[in-house]
Write an enzyme that holds these catalytic residues in place. Structure first.
Site, mmCIF file in Angstrom:
data_model
loop_
_atom_site.group_PDB
_atom_site.id
_atom_site.type_symbol
_atom_site.label_atom_id
_atom_site.label_comp_id
_atom_site.label_asym_id
_atom_site.label_seq_id
_atom_site.Cartn_x
_atom_site.Cartn_y
_atom_site.Cartn_z
ATOM 1 N N HIS A 82 1.562 4.968 -2.816
ATOM 2 C CA HIS A 82 1.723 6.347 -2.338
ATOM 3 C C HIS A 82 3.134 6.886 -2.575
ATOM 4 C CE1 HIS A 82 -2.056 7.009 0.034
ATOM 5 N NE2 HIS A 82 -2.121 5.684 -0.081
ATOM 6 N N HIS A 102 -3.865 0.815 -6.356
ATOM 7 C CA HIS A 102 -4.189 1.419 -5.068
ATOM 8 C C HIS A 102 -5.585 1.022 -4.609
ATOM 9 C CE1 HIS A 102 -5.649 4.678 -2.361
ATOM 10 N NE2 HIS A 102 -4.492 4.409 -1.782
ATOM 11 N N HIS A 162 0.829 -1.209 0.000
ATOM 12 C CA HIS A 162 0.000 0.000 0.000
ATOM 13 C C HIS A 162 0.863 1.259 0.000
ATOM 14 C CE1 HIS A 162 -3.333 2.536 2.155
ATOM 15 N NE2 HIS A 162 -3.182 2.863 0.891
ATOM 16 N N ILE A 173 -6.685 8.996 -0.955
ATOM 17 C CA ILE A 173 -6.840 8.775 0.475
ATOM 18 C C ILE A 173 -5.942 7.627 0.887
ATOM 19 C CG2 ILE A 173 -8.738 7.143 0.322
ATOM 20 C CD1 ILE A 173 -8.173 9.876 2.985
ATOM 21 N N ASN A 182 -6.476 -0.750 -0.986
ATOM 22 C CA ASN A 182 -6.941 0.239 -0.011
ATOM 23 C C ASN A 182 -8.407 0.083 0.384
ATOM 24 O OD1 ASN A 182 -6.434 2.894 1.497
ATOM 25 N ND2 ASN A 182 -8.240 3.369 0.258
#
Length: 871
Positions: A537, A724, A532, A871, A728
């Protein structure tokens, strides 16, 4: 002093406006913007200044820039039109627009010497910023209607070294840009790059790079010091956005941190910050409240209780019945936390209960313990939160790749006798040759840190290997789990291995459940820190920065990629302040503890950009027999019913076709890729600065042909959107029930002859909860996962774009075809989820695999692929 300076500026602007001669030809324009809330006006001076500007009719001025006729007096930039003011700032036209938008008119004088405008210079002479959405010009001679998509915060003009310029929504490669506009294209990019100095403040537009030297807080004690990540061979890492904050007092190499109360003021370029309507604004509010108020109150709640969960029934009450809040705590809540936040986190109703939404994994009351089954344990490796690690087992017993100069005897101790009876009649050799043995390997990544973790943190855990067998019905059956601890052997590090095999009843059944839980603890840490955080990110942030620094907003690749970068820098900045920082939520609730980010740095050493493409990833893990070049090759999947891989490949090839159609329109030849200076500067900076610690890796695409460009852009979009989403948005569905995804283990496995073993015989559930995460850690994780699993109310899903994003017909048609294909994929996913023969699509817990369903719904919907890491 402020008002005097403002009045001087007003005089200059008015002089500019009144010095020109009016002509009879006019162009009517409309401007859509969002005003900053009047409550944000922080001084009388700003209010007075705005009033003065409006009185003189010069609050916001616009100036047309010719796309056709350069002016030597303007440095060969386009001939400038006359300054015109936005009309009636305090009166907007009706009907009112949605979302707080305001519509204004502006009238431009025009003459033939100007020609068709290609840009607009805009100056905000107010005291505060506003969000500029669009500018439209009607009946432009020689052009008709011109549209400018802006979507940018415009601060008072005095804050800019050069005024703001916005281009018409045409797309130009650098050599195609009209000569009259090139000056402005270059100026914009220079402004966005900044000069690399000073502390950046809100309103700055600078995109720049920094090391991860902002995680530690040594000024509060040596225990909060953390190594700098990036810039060294020991701790390589992608770069983050620079803030320019001064160093800490204790360590000049560590950036000082913000006070938690000021965390919303962390610098990111203003246009990267959450939009004014975004649900993520509430999420930011919740994250800040979580650290400042909720976690202390959770601690208070735990202090009112026995401090541990004793049974699964205790945990289930959190979701189905609620746990009564003590009166003293209610009084504390009421005095220390806003009502809205109290209701969000504590679900206080007339009964004053601590109660959470029911996670999907236990939502089927006909089978409430389905999550404990071996089938579900195996299914979640291909359809759960972390479906990215399972690999084909190619040698038995599994071997370690740790450095033999440092490690010894790290190969697996699992024997044929341990598993052969459980292979549906096959020998180990037959299962290997028929490619039906798989492994979830958390040994080599954990073993180097295991001694530190067990000695210096609360955690007590193991390195692990899990062997799984692919059954005839397509499901995966775990057949052995090996848990390992480090053992000094001379000047090297050896291992002590213990092998566990499936059992259903009695103490052995509970030992097997604990073995699976230890594996899940490892998988939870790897999921959060690597699958993740690192692989989406962190590795994407340099792409966001390089794209804004090197590609003009009118560049086709900027237009292609920009929707996939929305909000990423902001959520990453918040994560560094609240989640992954020293003693932050991740360190205090996940097993690696204070070594969490350091471990992700070591794992980044093996990161390979090419392997982030899904077909390449599946091939690397041995999941496909040969190459997958199209959906016709789906039969090459060794696990036919692999929901993440099947749905992911459908999405991947849809993205690749869209990117291929788009790029092929603008780049007709490989030479055009080679000769595009902005593109080459972008790729060079990306490799050499953004991912500078891996700049010498031979696998980087050379960006010398169209295929390099197509595959690179497809991979970027895949990581930002589908990858993602897959790791997530199912976090609460699976991890919100923490016994299914424990994040930390606090005691070792009970062994015969120890005091814990009789306890396991007498009260196995109590032993489970004493071994795994504490009550406080579990409640904290639940609360965070609920917040981070939300889709925003204004979420932009894969394929969605702003209206009028381009005027080119072929890309518009390709975009429409992409969206049509995504809609088809949605139907295919629904059909597969209803197919009873595909047992991994829904599984024992009855959760349809929708994490790669392209569209979703606001809140915790467990489905939907946003365009970006928002997010």
């Amino acid at each position: 002093m402020i008002i005097g300076g403002v009045l001087n500026s007003v005089g200059n602007v008015v002089k500019d406006i009144t010095s020109v001669n009016k002509s009879s030809t006019t162009i009517t324009g409309s401007v859509v913007l969002v005003k900053k809330n009047v409550l944000d006006l922080t001084s009388v001076a700003s209010t007075v200044a705005d009033g003065v500007f409006e009185l003189l009719g010069s609050g916001v001025t616009l100036q047309l820039v010719s796309a056709e006729n350069p002016d030597p007096a303007n440095g060969d930039g386009g001939k400038l039109g006359k300054l015109e003011a936005l009309e009636y700032w305090n009166l907007t036209f009706t009907p009112p627009l949605a979302g707080g938008d305001s519509l204004y008119k502006v009238t431009f004088e025009w003459d033939e010497e100007l020609g068709v405008p290609g840009a607009i210079i805009l100056r905000n002479n107010h005291a505060v910023e506003f969000f500029l959405k669009t500018i439209s010009l009607e009946d432009v001679p020689g052009a008709g209607r011109l549209h400018f998509v802006c979507n940018s915060w415009v601060y008072p003009d005095r804050q800019y070294k050069v005024p703001r310029v916005f281009f018409a929504n045409k797309t130009y490669l650098p050599h195609e840009m009209p000569a009259a506009l090139r000056k402005y294209r270059e100026q914009e990019l220079m402004a966005l790059r900044g000069d690399g100095t000073g502390e950046l403040k809100q309103g700055d537009r600078v995109y720049d790079y920094a090391l991860y030297n902002d995680l530690g807080d040594p000024d509060k004690g040596a225990q909060l010091a953390r190594p700098v990540l990036g810039g060294s061979t020991q701790y390589p890492y992608p770069r983050r956005g620079r803030t320019g904050r001064p160093p800490s007092r204790t360590d000049p190499n560590t950036e000082s941190r913000l006070f938690v109360l000021n965390v919303l003021n962390i610098y990111v370029p203003r246009d990267e910050q959450f939009g004014h309507l975004k649900l993520s604004d509430f999420i930011v509010y919740n994250l800040k409240g979580l650290v400042n108020q909720i976690i202390p109150l959770l601690k208070a709640f735990v202090n009112f209780t026995p401090n541990e969960f004793d049974s699964f029934k205790d945990v289930d009450n959190l979701y189905f019945n609620g746990i009564p809040l003590p009166t003293d705590l209610i009084n504390q809540l009421g005095s220390n936390i806003p009502l809205e936040m109290m209701q969000e986190f504590f679900r206080t109703d007339g009964q004053q209960l601590l109660k959470y939404p029911v996670p999907k994994v236990i939502d089927d009351r006909n089978n409430p313990v389905a999550w404990r089954t071996d089938e579900e344990f195996g299914r979640e490796m291909i359809a759960g939160l972390n479906p990215l690690l399972i690999c084909l087992l190619t040698e038995f017993p599994p071997a370690s790749k740790l450095d033999p100069e440092v490690y010894i005897n790290q190969h697996s101790s699992i024997t044929k006798e341990d598993i052969e009876y459980n292979l549906d009649g096959l020998t180990v050799e037959e299962a290997l040759s028929s490619k039906r043995l798989f492994i979830l390997d958390h040994h080599d990544t954990l073993m180097p840190y295991l001694g530190k973790i067990n000695d210096n943190t609360e955690a007590k855990t193991y390195a692990s290997r899990t062997i799984l067998f692919l059954r005839g019905d397509g499901t995966l059956k775990p057949v052995a789990i090996e848990l390992s601890l480090p053992k000094p052997e001379g000047d090297k590090i050896g291992a002590v291995n213990k092998v566990y095999t499936p059992a259903e009843h009695g103490v052995e059944g509970w030992i097997w459940q604990l073995a699976k839980a230890f594996v899940t603890v490892n998988d939870s840490g790897h999921h959060q820190l690597v699958s993740h955080w690192l692989n989406t990110h962190a590795v994407l942030e340099p792409f966001v920065i390089a794209t804004n620094r090197q590609l003009s907003v009118v560049h086709p690749i900027y237009k292609l990629l920009h929707p996939h970068f929305r909000d990423t820098m902001t959520i990453n900045a918040l994560a560094r302040e609240l989640l992954i920082n020293a003693d932050g939520i991740i360190e205090t609730t996940f097993c690696p503890g204070k070594y969490s980010l350091e471990m992700s740095s070591v794992i980044y050493k093996s990161w390979n950009f090419l392997e982030q493409a899904l077909p390449n990833d599946l091939k690397k893990r041995g999941i496909v027999d040969g190459d997958i070049n199209s959906l016709e090759d789906l039969d090459r999947l060794l696990i036919k019913d692999y929901p993440y891989a099947v749905d992911g490949l459908k999405i991947w090839f849809a993205i690749e076709k869209w990117v291929r159609d788009y790029c092929s329109f603008y780049y007709k030849t490989d030479e055009m890729v080679q000769q595009d200076p902005e593109l080459q500067s972008w790729w060079k900076e990306l490799r050499e600065v953004g991912h500078g610690d891996k700049k010498n890796e031979p696998w980087w695409p050379k960006m010398q042909n169209r295929e390099d460009l197509i595959q690179s852009c497809s991979t970027i979009i895949w990581c930002a959107s589908a990858l993602h989403a897959a790791v997530n948005y199912g976090q609460y569905a699976y991890g919100g029930y923490f016994p299914n995804r424990p994040t930390l283990s606090r005691r070792f496995m009970p062994e015969k002859g120890t005091p814990e073993y009789p306890e396991l015989e007498n009260n196995p559930e109590k032993v489970f909860f004493r071994t795994m995460s504490s009550q406080l850690q579990s409640l904290t994780v639940i609360t965070v996962l609920e917040t981070l699993s939300n889709h925003a109310s204004d979420e932009a899903y894969l394929g969605e774009r702003f209206p009028d994003w381009t005027t080119d017909a072929v890309p518009l048609a390709a975009s429409e075809a992409f969206n049509k294909r995504l809609a088809e994929i949605e139907g295919e996913i629904l059909s597969m989820n209803l197919d009873k023969k595909l047992k991994n699509r829904v599984g024992p817990v009855n959760i349809p695999y929708n994490l790669l369903h392209p569209t979703g719904e606001p809140g915790i919907s467990n489905k939907g692929i946003p365009n970006s890491i928002s997010i």
